[in-house]
Design a protein around this motif. Structure first.
Motif, short mmCIF file in Angstrom:
data_model
loop_
_atom_site.label_atom_id
_atom_site.label_comp_id
_atom_site.label_asym_id
_atom_site.label_seq_id
_atom_site.Cartn_x
_atom_site.Cartn_y
_atom_site.Cartn_z
N ALA A 1 -5.25 6.12 2.16
CA ALA A 1 -6.55 6.28 1.48
C ALA A 1 -7.62 5.88 2.54
CB ALA A 1 -6.52 4.99 0.50
N LEU B 1 0.68 -1.27 -0.14
CA LEU B 1 -0.08 -0.21 -0.06
C LEU B 1 0.72 1.15 -0.01
CD1 LEU B 1 -2.81 -1.08 2.77
CD2 LEU B 1 -3.16 -0.46 0.28
N SER C 1 -2.42 2.10 8.57
CA SER C 1 -1.16 2.83 8.82
C SER C 1 -1.10 3.36 10.27
CB SER C 1 -1.33 4.30 7.89
OG SER C 1 -0.97 3.73 6.45
N PRO D 1 -6.95 1.50 4.22
CA PRO D 1 -5.46 1.73 4.72
C PRO D 1 -5.04 2.96 5.60
CG PRO D 1 -5.71 1.67 2.12
CD PRO D 1 -7.01 1.67 2.86
N PHE D 2 -5.71 4.04 5.66
CA PHE D 2 -5.51 5.07 6.72
C PHE D 2 -5.35 4.54 7.96
CE2 PHE D 2 -6.39 8.47 9.64
CZ PHE D 2 -5.81 9.50 9.24
N ARG E 1 -0.72 4.56 -1.69
CA ARG E 1 -2.25 4.47 -1.07
C ARG E 1 -2.08 4.25 0.57
NH1 ARG E 1 -5.84 1.04 -4.85
NH2 ARG E 1 -7.48 2.10 -3.98
N ALA E 2 -1.17 4.49 1.14
CA ALA E 2 -1.31 3.93 2.38
C ALA E 2 -2.28 5.10 3.39
CB ALA E 2 0.14 4.11 3.15
#
Lengths: 251, 626
Positions: free
Chosen positions: A112, A104, B489, B485-486, A109-110
């Motif tokens: 998104a 990602l 992370s 993904p947010f 796209r980390a």
């Protein structure tokens, strides 16, 4: 042009010179080992190349481009993947999610907000797990894996963005001898098939002499010997360090 | 200004500094060794004052004189020291290895319980203590009068510092305390009896707090607010000095003492804010305070946090059922129940926003009230001063809170652990102080009234549906972000910042973004809240609001997605049912928090999830090794 060129790298902590004036090069396709007793400065060297530490002096060039002092994420973006001495993985994620996370990030796209992360780049991640031999562990949480398997997860994560250089800080620490050789054979095969280079530190001399094309010996922060395994093995100073005639105990 | 006045002001600053140091020294010592930020330190201070009041009354009745007075002071301090031992044995000993959130909440629970105990024992009135025999008069300095007692207190601080220095350098206990401050685990590994050491340290810390409280008695009456007032100041001093550093606390106390003495001349209105601004400034330049140092890395393996799993069919049907219930609620609920339901939804969003960064990002915010309150105040101010309609005001609430979170967050995410928790608390207190002191803008203590919804939304039912739609949208978005993904992370940074950084994720930036998103959501909740109440006052920004949110998360379960919602519902209902039945709600609340921390740390949803696997949205990452 060398893939990696390190010039006069130095780092002191307080008054203690952990690394002093270390220079070397690394070519594509090469497996280069750094050895030395505990506290010799191997990990410090590693962390200065990977960006975790900022060198006091010296330069690090990747394909001729200066990356000295860049933060880890920028070094990664330039094409360097790394594993840590104490394996670092995302314990609350499954094995495949760990690799997906790296993918990602690689695909930008980390951050998104809306797509479901679970579904993204899953096949790519599974292929990487297949390559490092832990596809069958894909759905397990990293927090419960055996240490050797976590090292393999780290390898898959480090490979996710197609790096040109792999930094592996003690890749086989904590493994049984048979497991060590299996992992190093795997690394060698990946290096060969991708045409990339690996720089690794290692305490197990069997592993070093079996898998390194070239060896750097560091003692007390200085580079004291360099060359192919046979030559390093025959070096008097190296023998002195490792056979215990010096003041430092062997690792 | 004449030099006499300035000099007396300087002396006042020194006296204040002395008190601040005595009140903070125990806090910093206890933190250094146990790594627990002890909110109950303020309670010890308050108990010192009350116990000294009672003892001095008795002793001086028997024999008036200096011996009775000072005997009462020191006996009170010793009794408080023993209460510190009790706290260590009963509570702290069980939570040394718990996450910071649990430690902060557990000691805050003790604060709540002690507040009610003090009220039961001494009542709620201010109690003026006796003045110190022999120190009742004034000395004349440069034509100005300066109280003898204050002069004596100027020397008391350095005296305590000297005594502590001797204790730490000349006794085995002191050397162990210093060693444990540097590396607790190593001291344990060397075979030192840690239990005894910690108990001793708690005695020392509580003794110092009790002493400071008792010595305060001739200056101002014992009152039920002195615990929270002093703990906030002591936090500032400890954090500026560097947590664990006694000398640092002394320097910081001098700084703050003089700052208050002269600041009040230059900025009479923002003395409260000033101390926090200094703290924020120091932390930005020196993240571990003036003389602090980074904590020794724990040698133990990192704790695995919670993971996420896809929803099960059972869960989906439960959610649909709940949604249907909420949609149909106005058909059978009365006005009062609807009002309660509105509050419950709003606090659900608030708690969810907190856990978005806390449970899933590892950022323990102890000042989340700031963003909820700023949303509420932002909306209220726009209505009150600019006559904006409700719709625009509610939409602006998350923006106001978001901008604040963006600014404060940029500074907070540079820190981690308790330093971060303390800085978030500091920012919340700054906002609180501004709302309290800027009377022209905010109405001060009285707040703003008449903040009602637009006419179309003025009926309770319509406002309920509006709240339902907005909160569900907010919660739904945050929920989605967690699975996107947010959220991954954020979790990656929580699990291993060094690994995240090595795959291109900037840990600090990610934490900053998550902090801001969370602040926006909290602000949205605040905007809805003010229109549901019709008024707003600074209480919404105060520590209890932050603690409420933390308690909701804790009740429901930190390591769950739905926990904060269940916790918000539970606490809101509990408050509604139990508060009218008891005079001692704080004790109930404190007992509840302690019970959760000590006995049910996984929270309601966490426990249910263990019992009924099909119900759980968030299996932990702690599947048993095969």
């Amino acid at each position: 042009m060398s893939l990696l060129r390190v010039e006069g790298l130095s780092k002191a902590f307080g008054g203690f010179e952990a690394v002093r004036d270390v220079s070397f090069t690394l070519e594509a396709g090469e497996r280069l080992a750094i050895i030395g007793p505990n506290g010799a400065g191997k990990s410090t060297c590693f962390n200065m190349i990977g960006g975790q530490l900022r060198p006091d002096r010296g330069r690090v060039l990747l394909n001729g481009e200066e990356i000295t002092g860049l933060p880890p994420r920028a070094v990664w973006r330039k094409g360097v993947g790394r594993t840590f001495q104490i394996a670092a993985a995302f314990g609350s994620m499954t094995v495949v999610e760990n690799v997906q996370m790296a993918l990602l990030s690689h695909h930008g796209r980390a951050r998104a907000l809306f797509p479901l992360a679970r579904a993204l780049y899953r096949e790519e991640a599974m292929a990487l797990l297949e390559r490092v031999g832990i596809r069958d562990q894909a759905e397990r949480f990293c927090s419960v894996l055996a240490y050797g398997d976590i090292k393999r997860v780290e390898l898959a994560v480090a490979l996710a963005h197609g790096p040109r250089l792999l930094l592996m800080d003690e890749p086989t620490a904590g493994m049984a001898p048979a497991e060590r050789h299996a992992l190093m054979r795997l690394v060698s095969a990946i290096v060969a098939e991708r045409g990339i280079a690996v720089l690794f530190t290692e305490h197990d001399m069997d592993v070093v002499f079996a898998y390194a094309d070239r060896i750097l010996v560091i003692n007390r922060g200085r580079l004291i010997a360099e060359g192919p395994p046979e030559r390093v093995r025959a070096d008097r100073e190296v023998q002195a360090i490792y056979l215990g005639s010096s003041v430092e105990a062997p690792a | 200004m004449d030099p006499g006045f300035l000099f007396v002001q300087f002396l006042n600053g020194l006296a204040t500094a002395s008190f601040l140091f005595m009140a903070s020294a125990g806090l910093t010592i206890v933190f250094g060794v146990t790594r627990i930020v002890n909110f109950a330190h303020g309670s010890f201070y308050m108990l010192g004052a009350y116990i000294a009041y009672t003892l001095a009354g008795v002793f001086m009745e028997v024999a008036y004189g200096a011996v009775s007075f000072w005997g009462a002071i020191f006996l009170a301090a010793a009794i408080v020291g023993l209460l510190g031992v009790l706290l260590e044995l009963v509570v702290l000993r069980r939570i040394y290895d718990a996450p910071e959130l649990f430690q902060l909440l557990a000691t805050f629970a003790v604060v709540l319980i002690v507040q009610d105990l003090v009220r039961m024992t001494w009542g709620g009135e201010d109690l003026l203590g006796p003045r110190a025999p022999g120190l009742k008069s004034f000395v004349v300095v440069l034509d100005r009068r300066f109280p003898e007692y204050e002069l004596a207190m100027i020397f008391a601080g350095p005296l305590v510092l000297g005594a502590l220095w001797l204790l730490f350098h000349r006794t085995r206990f002191g050397v162990l305390v210093r060693a444990a401050t540097l590396d607790r685990e190593m001291v344990g590994a060397l075979g030192v009896n840690q239990a005894l050491l910690f108990t001793g340290v708690l005695f020392l810390g509580a003794f110092l707090a009790g002493l400071a409280g008792a010595l305060q008695l001739p200056r101002e009456p014992a009152n039920p607010y002195m615990d929270v007032n002093i703990i906030v100041e002591a936090f500032v001093v400890t954090v500026i000095g560097g947590m664990g550093s006694v000398t640092g606390a002394f320097l910081a106390a001098l700084l703050i003492g003089e700052l208050q003495a002269f600041g009040i001349l230059i900025f009479p209105k923002i003395t409260l804010v000033l101390a926090f601004l200094v703290m924020a400034a120091v932390l930005i330049v020196r993240p571990y305070g003036l003389l602090g140092r980074p904590q020794a890395e724990s040698h133990a393996a990192a704790r695995a946090g919670a993971g996420l799993a896809a929803g099960t069919p059972l869960q989906r049907s439960l959610w649909m059922g709940l949604l249907a219930f909420l949609l149909l609620l106005p058909l059978f609920a009365d006005e009062y129940s609807l009002k309660l339901a509105i509050e419950l939804l709003i606090f659900g969003l608030f708690a969810f926003s907190l856990n978005f960064i806390m449970g899933w990002g590892g950022i323990v915010s102890f000042g989340h009230a700031a963003y909820f309150g700023l949303g509420a105040y932002g909306a209220a101010l726009l209505v009150h001063h600019l006559a904006w309609p409700m719709e625009a005001a509610i939409l602006s609430a998350p923006l106001v809170a978001g901008v604040a979170a963006l600014v404060f967050g940029a500074l907070c995410v540079r820190l981690s652990g308790v330093y971060l928790a303390m800085l978030t608390l500091a920012f919340a207190q700054i906002v609180y102080a501004i709302a309290f002191q800027w009377v022209e803008l905010t109405g001060g203590d009285n707040g703003l009234i008449g903040i009602w919804p637009s006419s179309w939304a003025s009926s309770r039912t319509v406002y309920y549906y509006l709240t339902l739609a907005v909160t569900l949208a907010g919660i739904g978005l945050l929920w989605r972000f967690l699975y996107a993904p947010f959220g991954y992370s954020s979790r990656a940074v929580r699990d291993s910042a060094i690994r995240a950084d090595a795959i291109g994720i900037d840990p600090r930036y990610q934490r900053w973004l998550a902090f801001t998103v969370s602040g926006i959501a909290a602000g949205l909740g605040g905007g809805l809240y003010v229109f549901s109440k019709g008024n707003i006052d600074p209480e919404v920004l105060a520590i209890p609001t932050s603690v409420d949110a933390l308690t909701m998360v804790l009740l429901g379960g930190v390591e769950t997605v739905t926990g904060p919602l269940a916790g918000a519902a539970l606490l809101t209902l509990l408050k509604d049912f139990v508060m009218p039945l008891t005079l001692y709600w704080k004790m109930v609340m404190g007992g509840l928090i302690l019970a959760m921390v000590l006995a049910f740390p996984k929270g309601l949803v966490g426990i249910l999830g263990d019992r009924l696997p099909g119900l759980q949205a968030a299996p932990t990452g702690r599947e048993r090794p095969a």
